[in-house]
Each structure stands twice: as structure tokens, then as C-alpha cells.
Design a protein around this motif. Structure first.
Motif, mmCIF file in Angstrom:
data_model
loop_
_atom_site.group_PDB
_atom_site.id
_atom_site.type_symbol
_atom_site.label_atom_id
_atom_site.label_comp_id
_atom_site.label_asym_id
_atom_site.label_seq_id
_atom_site.Cartn_x
_atom_site.Cartn_y
_atom_site.Cartn_z
ATOM 1 N N THR A 203 0.810 -1.223 0.000
ATOM 2 C CA THR A 203 0.000 0.000 0.000
ATOM 3 C C THR A 203 0.842 1.270 0.000
ATOM 4 O O THR A 203 0.455 2.257 -0.619
ATOM 5 N N ASP A 204 1.952 1.259 0.665
ATOM 6 C CA ASP A 204 2.783 2.463 0.765
ATOM 7 C C ASP A 204 3.698 2.572 -0.460
ATOM 8 O O ASP A 204 4.467 1.661 -0.755
ATOM 9 N N PRO A 205 3.629 3.694 -1.205
ATOM 10 C CA PRO A 205 4.500 3.845 -2.375
ATOM 11 C C PRO A 205 5.989 3.798 -2.014
ATOM 12 O O PRO A 205 6.806 3.304 -2.798
ATOM 13 N N ALA A 206 6.337 4.280 -0.831
ATOM 14 C CA ALA A 206 7.745 4.241 -0.412
ATOM 15 C C ALA A 206 8.187 2.796 -0.227
ATOM 16 O O ALA A 206 9.306 2.431 -0.598
ATOM 17 N N ASP A 207 7.308 1.964 0.327
ATOM 18 C CA ASP A 207 7.641 0.542 0.479
ATOM 19 C C ASP A 207 7.826 -0.123 -0.881
ATOM 20 O O ASP A 207 8.705 -0.962 -1.057
ATOM 21 N N ARG A 208 6.987 0.247 -1.834
ATOM 22 C CA ARG A 208 7.120 -0.332 -3.181
ATOM 23 C C ARG A 208 8.463 0.051 -3.794
ATOM 24 O O ARG A 208 9.138 -0.770 -4.395
ATOM 25 N N ALA B 17 14.074 2.440 -9.634
ATOM 26 C CA ALA B 17 14.178 3.799 -9.090
ATOM 27 C C ALA B 17 15.001 3.782 -7.808
ATOM 28 O O ALA B 17 14.790 2.936 -6.946
ATOM 29 N N PRO B 18 15.932 4.715 -7.679
ATOM 30 C CA PRO B 18 16.721 4.760 -6.446
ATOM 31 C C PRO B 18 15.850 5.237 -5.282
ATOM 32 O O PRO B 18 14.909 6.012 -5.472
ATOM 33 N N ILE B 19 16.160 4.757 -4.105
ATOM 34 C CA ILE B 19 15.386 5.170 -2.945
ATOM 35 C C ILE B 19 15.934 6.499 -2.450
ATOM 36 O O ILE B 19 17.122 6.780 -2.548
ATOM 37 N N THR B 20 15.028 7.321 -1.918
ATOM 38 C CA THR B 20 15.427 8.661 -1.501
ATOM 39 C C THR B 20 15.771 8.727 -0.027
ATOM 40 O O THR B 20 16.405 9.662 0.412
ATOM 41 N N ARG B 21 15.359 7.737 0.742
ATOM 42 C CA ARG B 21 15.683 7.762 2.168
ATOM 43 C C ARG B 21 16.338 6.453 2.553
ATOM 44 O O ARG B 21 16.165 5.432 1.893
ATOM 45 N N ARG B 22 17.106 6.489 3.630
ATOM 46 C CA ARG B 22 17.765 5.282 4.122
ATOM 47 C C ARG B 22 16.726 4.417 4.829
ATOM 48 O O ARG B 22 15.828 4.921 5.487
ATOM 49 N N THR B 23 16.849 3.118 4.688
ATOM 50 C CA THR B 23 15.964 2.206 5.396
ATOM 51 C C THR B 23 16.792 1.434 6.405
ATOM 52 O O THR B 23 17.951 1.110 6.174
#
Length: 161
Positions: A107-112, A126-132
Motif C-alpha cells: 500500500t505504501d509507495p515508499a515501500d514499493r 528507481a533509487p530510494i530517496t531515504r535510508r531504510t
């Protein structure tokens, strides 16, 4: 060195190495001695230490030689190249499709984005914009496994909440 060289050479010869390999092994033993000499506290333990190191070095030198079989490239021409395994390709493509379906159900676009970043090997991911954090990734992978219907077996000694 003069006192222990015959013993080191005798052990190295017993491993059946070629002359250049045997010389390399003996040289490696002396280099190890030079590196570890400050830590050797008891002179009477030098001989057993040299025996053990010589055996270890010769064994490690011999093992790769046993696995390597020289092959004449002209002999390879008579063997046909294996054809791609279509069943393997089909199953791999099916697994990949199912994985992307599970990612799309998040559901979360950031998770996708994070899932595609860590699971997709395509260059246009797509590169991720935040550190996980490791916890966030673990939680994400658990959700993907549930979505795929995969029941993970927890590692020994690790509790799965």
C-alpha cells in the motif's frame, strides 16, 4: 632458519607439490614466521609451530591444484554448447512476475520503491530517496512473503513475532 629448513623442506616434499609450488610454500612458511615471530614466546615451541604452518600452507597450496584440470581449448570445440533451459527460464520469469505482483500490492509507495530497489535487478529500478533500517527491510520482506504465501522458517534461536 638453517636448523629448521631441512624439516620444512621434507614436509613440503611429502605433499607432492611441484618444485615451484614447493618453493612458494616454503617461502610462505618463512614469511609467516617473520610476521608471527614477535608473538612466539617459547623457543621450544618453534619446531612444532613450523611443522603445523608448513602442513597448512602445503595443504592449501595443493588443494586448488587438485581441482584444476588443464584443458586444451581445441578439445572444447567438439563439445556442443548447452542450449538454454526453457523450463528454468519459464519458472524464473513466473517467479519474477509473482514477486512484482506482490510488490504492487504493497500500500505504501515508499515501500514499493524500497522493495523494487532491493529486489529488482533491472537497471531502471528507481533509487530510494531515504535510508531504510534493517528492521524496516525485515518488516517489508515479511509482508512480501505473506503476500506471496511463503511461510518462512525462522532461523535457529531467532523468534519471529
Amino acid at each position: 632458519m638453517d636448523r629448521h629448513l631441512p624439516m620444512v623442506n621434507r614436509i613440503a616434499r611429502s605433499y607432492g607439490l611441484s618444485t615451484p609450488d614447493r618453493e612458494d610454500a616454503v617461502q610462505t612458511v618463512w614469511l609467516n614466521l617473520n610476521r608471527h615471530l614477535p608473538r612466539l614466546r617459547s623457543p621450544h615451541l618453534l619446531r612444532p609451530w613450523l611443522r603445523r604452518v608448513t602442513r597448512n600452507v602445503c595443504a592449501s597450496q595443493r588443494d586448488p591444484l587438485r581441482r584444476t584440470v588443464p584443458v586444451d581449448p581445441s578439445d572444447l570445440a567438439e563439445y556442443p554448447m548447452p542450449e538454454p533451459d526453457t523450463e528454468h527460464e519459464y519458472l524464473s520469469r513466473e517467479r519474477r512476475t509473482e514477486l512484482h505482483r506482490a510488490i504492487d500490492e504493497l500500500t505504501d509507495p515508499a515501500d514499493r520503491r524500497v522493495a523494487r530497489y532491493y529486489l529488482d535487478d533491472s537497471p531502471d529500478a528507481a533509487p530510494i530517496t531515504r535510508r531504510t533500517t534493517a528492521g524496516e527491510r525485515r518488516h517489508l520482506f515479511r509482508r512480501l512473503r505473506r503476500s506471496l504465501g511463503v511461510v518462512p522458517t525462522p532461523a535457529k534461536g531467532v523468534r519471529d513475532p
